[in-house]
Design an enzyme around this catalytic site. Structure first.
Site, mmCIF file in Angstrom:
data_model
loop_
_atom_site.group_PDB
_atom_site.id
_atom_site.type_symbol
_atom_site.label_atom_id
_atom_site.label_comp_id
_atom_site.label_asym_id
_atom_site.label_seq_id
_atom_site.Cartn_x
_atom_site.Cartn_y
_atom_site.Cartn_z
ATOM 1 N N LYS A 127 2.997 1.202 -1.455
ATOM 2 C CA LYS A 127 1.600 1.580 -1.729
ATOM 3 C C LYS A 127 1.288 1.446 -3.226
ATOM 4 O O LYS A 127 2.205 1.374 -4.053
ATOM 5 C CB LYS A 127 1.364 3.017 -1.274
ATOM 6 C CG LYS A 127 2.198 4.042 -2.031
ATOM 7 C CD LYS A 127 1.946 5.445 -1.539
ATOM 8 C CE LYS A 127 2.822 6.423 -2.315
ATOM 9 N NZ LYS A 127 2.370 7.787 -2.231
ATOM 10 N N ASP B 68 -7.561 -0.894 -25.932
ATOM 11 C CA ASP B 68 -6.885 -2.187 -25.824
ATOM 12 C C ASP B 68 -5.645 -2.318 -26.706
ATOM 13 O O ASP B 68 -4.985 -3.350 -26.671
ATOM 14 C CB ASP B 68 -7.842 -3.317 -26.242
ATOM 15 C CG ASP B 68 -9.235 -3.112 -25.691
ATOM 16 O OD1 ASP B 68 -9.339 -3.010 -24.461
ATOM 17 O OD2 ASP B 68 -10.189 -3.005 -26.483
ATOM 18 N N CYS C 46 -5.799 3.427 -28.248
ATOM 19 C CA CYS C 46 -7.176 2.974 -28.009
ATOM 20 C C CYS C 46 -7.248 2.271 -26.651
ATOM 21 O O CYS C 46 -6.252 2.169 -25.939
ATOM 22 C CB CYS C 46 -7.600 2.003 -29.104
ATOM 23 S SG CYS C 46 -7.303 2.619 -30.772
ATOM 24 N N HIS D 16 6.720 15.564 4.922
ATOM 25 C CA HIS D 16 6.935 15.183 3.515
ATOM 26 C C HIS D 16 7.287 16.439 2.714
ATOM 27 O O HIS D 16 6.683 17.490 2.905
ATOM 28 C CB HIS D 16 5.639 14.546 2.986
ATOM 29 C CG HIS D 16 5.782 13.792 1.708
ATOM 30 N ND1 HIS D 16 6.826 12.935 1.431
ATOM 31 C CD2 HIS D 16 4.976 13.727 0.604
ATOM 32 C CE1 HIS D 16 6.660 12.395 0.232
ATOM 33 N NE2 HIS D 16 5.553 12.866 -0.293
ATOM 34 N N TYR E 21 -8.443 5.974 -34.307
ATOM 35 C CA TYR E 21 -9.586 6.884 -34.138
ATOM 36 C C TYR E 21 -9.223 8.340 -34.434
ATOM 37 O O TYR E 21 -8.197 8.839 -33.969
ATOM 38 C CB TYR E 21 -10.084 6.822 -32.692
ATOM 39 C CG TYR E 21 -10.742 5.513 -32.306
ATOM 40 C CD1 TYR E 21 -11.779 4.977 -33.048
ATOM 41 C CD2 TYR E 21 -10.329 4.839 -31.168
ATOM 42 C CE1 TYR E 21 -12.391 3.790 -32.673
ATOM 43 C CE2 TYR E 21 -10.930 3.656 -30.772
ATOM 44 C CZ TYR E 21 -11.958 3.136 -31.533
ATOM 45 O OH TYR E 21 -12.558 1.965 -31.158
ATOM 46 N N ARG F 181 -0.552 19.546 2.314
ATOM 47 C CA ARG F 181 -1.336 18.358 2.009
ATOM 48 C C ARG F 181 -1.745 17.783 3.363
ATOM 49 O O ARG F 181 -2.361 18.479 4.150
ATOM 50 C CB ARG F 181 -0.490 17.379 1.153
ATOM 51 C CG ARG F 181 -1.315 16.469 0.287
ATOM 52 C CD ARG F 181 -0.470 15.628 -0.655
ATOM 53 N NE ARG F 181 0.360 14.646 0.013
ATOM 54 C CZ ARG F 181 1.107 13.728 -0.619
ATOM 55 N NH1 ARG F 181 1.125 13.690 -1.932
ATOM 56 N NH2 ARG F 181 1.837 12.860 0.056
HETATM 57 C C1 LIG Z 1 4.047 10.261 2.454
HETATM 58 C C2 LIG Z 1 4.952 9.686 1.422
HETATM 59 N N1 LIG Z 1 6.203 9.349 1.770
HETATM 60 C C3 LIG Z 1 7.065 8.826 0.874
HETATM 61 C C4 LIG Z 1 6.694 8.629 -0.439
HETATM 62 C C5 LIG Z 1 7.697 8.082 -1.407
HETATM 63 O O1 LIG Z 1 8.075 9.080 -2.298
HETATM 64 P P1 LIG Z 1 9.101 8.751 -3.476
HETATM 65 O O2 LIG Z 1 8.396 7.786 -4.360
HETATM 66 O O3 LIG Z 1 9.334 10.059 -4.121
HETATM 67 O O4 LIG Z 1 10.307 8.161 -2.839
HETATM 68 C C6 LIG Z 1 5.404 8.981 -0.837
HETATM 69 C C7 LIG Z 1 5.005 8.806 -2.230
HETATM 70 O O5 LIG Z 1 4.359 9.576 -2.862
HETATM 71 C C8 LIG Z 1 4.508 9.520 0.116
HETATM 72 O O6 LIG Z 1 3.257 9.857 -0.220
#
Ligand SMILES: Cc1ncc(COP(=O)(O)O)c(C=O)c1O
Length: 394
Positions: free
Chosen positions: A53, A334, A332, A183, A285, A151
């Site tokens: 992801k 860039d 900054c 999780h 800055y 969550r």
């Molecule tokens: C639902 C879920 N599973 C697994 C992972 C992987 O976690 P990690 O990067 O700590 O291995 C994530 C990442 O945040 C996640 O959101």
């Protein structure tokens, strides 16, 4: 040692990088990535889901997905259906899970593309049943129990009902409960009491599901930290994100468990300017740093527009000519300035390693300097930065 260099200037659909790769780039060592996956697989001894992801935590989703499969990853994991569909569009046909979507999202496309989809509550189950009906397929569903992260996932009070609904939907052929999962909140803090509590709730939830006749192919609970440190949390599959990219979930956690990881990303640039300043001169800055002696500054052509945290101002360090030198003044949009030191002989065009596998600062060092986590340091590197993909080599 020869290395094949693959340039990829567009890591995201429709977006292209905006920096010449000679000037700055994020080098992604796909061979190191593959080595991490082989070591992880040996260490955990169960199938792995490589979590790709968020552009594979900034490393580039499609290339990482390909290499993960070549390295033997049984599963890939994406957060959103859109990400998962991009993985499919790139030709991937293996087991693939996605888990985060809104109430009006089109789930027909992922179901039709054989993507497993998570369900966290009854409405999502209905969404998936409807999608399955529309595309005349059985939706492969992973039911998620919230074991204590608070969550996503059904709370324990709602779990029995969700299992009952899922069992009914399974009977009609609309869905198949392919997975049950959860999780951890604090697996990166071994010994934290929440870990044992979550494991207990997960075991109880599996028993409830079994009573409802659900027989998932895979039960999965562990992220990187849990997979590395808790054999009893590995079940049928572990979801490996951060460790795949060679970053410790918490400093020393993998190393102490006997798992050697290699950071995959090196963020580098070439000095765009070098200049002398006098004692008392303010830098960048707001003049948040005033030179306490005559010195030489270097300009690094990356900034918060590229994902360099403003919190790195006056705190993080980079490597130039084998020396670690500090960032001075505010980062900054860039660019940022580094203090090369009095009498420094550095030249415009000299190579700067912002972070990498070492020697020099790592993403973990940057995380400590910026008060954040290694995950964020690599993931936030933006689309303007071209990725150079390296394969081969040792
Ligand atoms: C639902 C879920 N599973 C697994 C992972 C992987 O976690 P990690 O990067 O700590 O291995 C994530 C990442 O945040 C996640 O959101």
């Amino acid at each position: 040692m020869t290395r094949e260099l693959i340039m990829d200037e567009s890591i995201m659909d429709g977006l292209t990088s905006g920096i010449d790769p000679d000037t700055a780039s994020a080098d992604v060592d796909l061979a190191a990535f593959a080595r991490n996956l082989h070591r992880i697989r040996d260490h955990v001894g169960v199938p792995i889901m490589v979590v790709v992801k968020a552009e594979a935590y900034g490393h580039g989703m499609i290339n990482c997905a390909r290499v993960a499969r070549e390295a033997g990853a049984e599963w890939l994991g994406a957060a959103t259906p859109t990400e998962a569909l991009r993985v499919r569009a790139a030709g991937d046909q293996g087991p693939l899970l996605c888990w985060l979507y809104g109430p009006d999202e089109d789930l027909e496309a992922p179901v039709a593309a054989d993507i497993d989809v998570a369900a966290h509550h009854a409405d999502q189950l209905s969404q998936l049943v409807a999608a399955a009906g529309a595309v005349q397929r059985t939706a492969r569903v992973h039911l998620k129990i919230d074991t204590g992260l608070s969550r996503n996932g059904a709370s324990y009070a709602d779990w029995e009902t969700l299992c009952a609904l899922a069992a009914e939907a399974e009977e009609t052929g609309a869905i198949r409960v392919a997975g049950i999962w959860s999780h951890f909140a604090s697996a990166d803090e071994p010994g934290d009491p929440s870990i044992a509590r979550q494991q207990k709730v997960f075991a109880d939830a599996l028993a409830v599901a079994e009573r409802h006749g659900l027989r998932p192919d895979v039960r999965h609970l562990a992220n990187s930290a849990a997979a590395i440190t808790l054999p009893e949390a590995r079940y049928d599959l572990v979801r490996m994100g951060i460790a795949s990219y060679g970053i410790e979930p918490a400093p020393g956690l993998a190393r102490d468990a006997g798992l050697e990881l290699e950071p995959v990303m090196t963020l580098r640039a070439r000095l765009a300017a070098v200049k002398r300043i006098a004692k008392g001169d303010g830098v960048s800055y707001g003049h948040t740093w005033i030179a306490d002696r005559d010195t030489v500054l270097g300009l690094v052509p990356l900034g918060y527009g590229d994902g360099i945290p403003v919190h790195a101002s006056n705190s993080a360090e980079v490597l130039v000519g084998g020396r670690t030198v500090p960032i001075r003044g505010r980062v900054c949009m860039d660019q940022f300035m580094i203090d090369l030191g009095p009498g420094a002989s550095a030249q415009v065009g000299d190579e700067v390693v912002v972070f990498g596998p070492g020697p020099g600062p790592t993403a973990q060092d940057w995380a400590l300097a910026c008060g954040t986590i290694g995950y964020e340091i690599v993931t936030r590197i933006g689309v303007r930065v071209p990725r150079n993909y390296r394969r081969g080599g040792a």
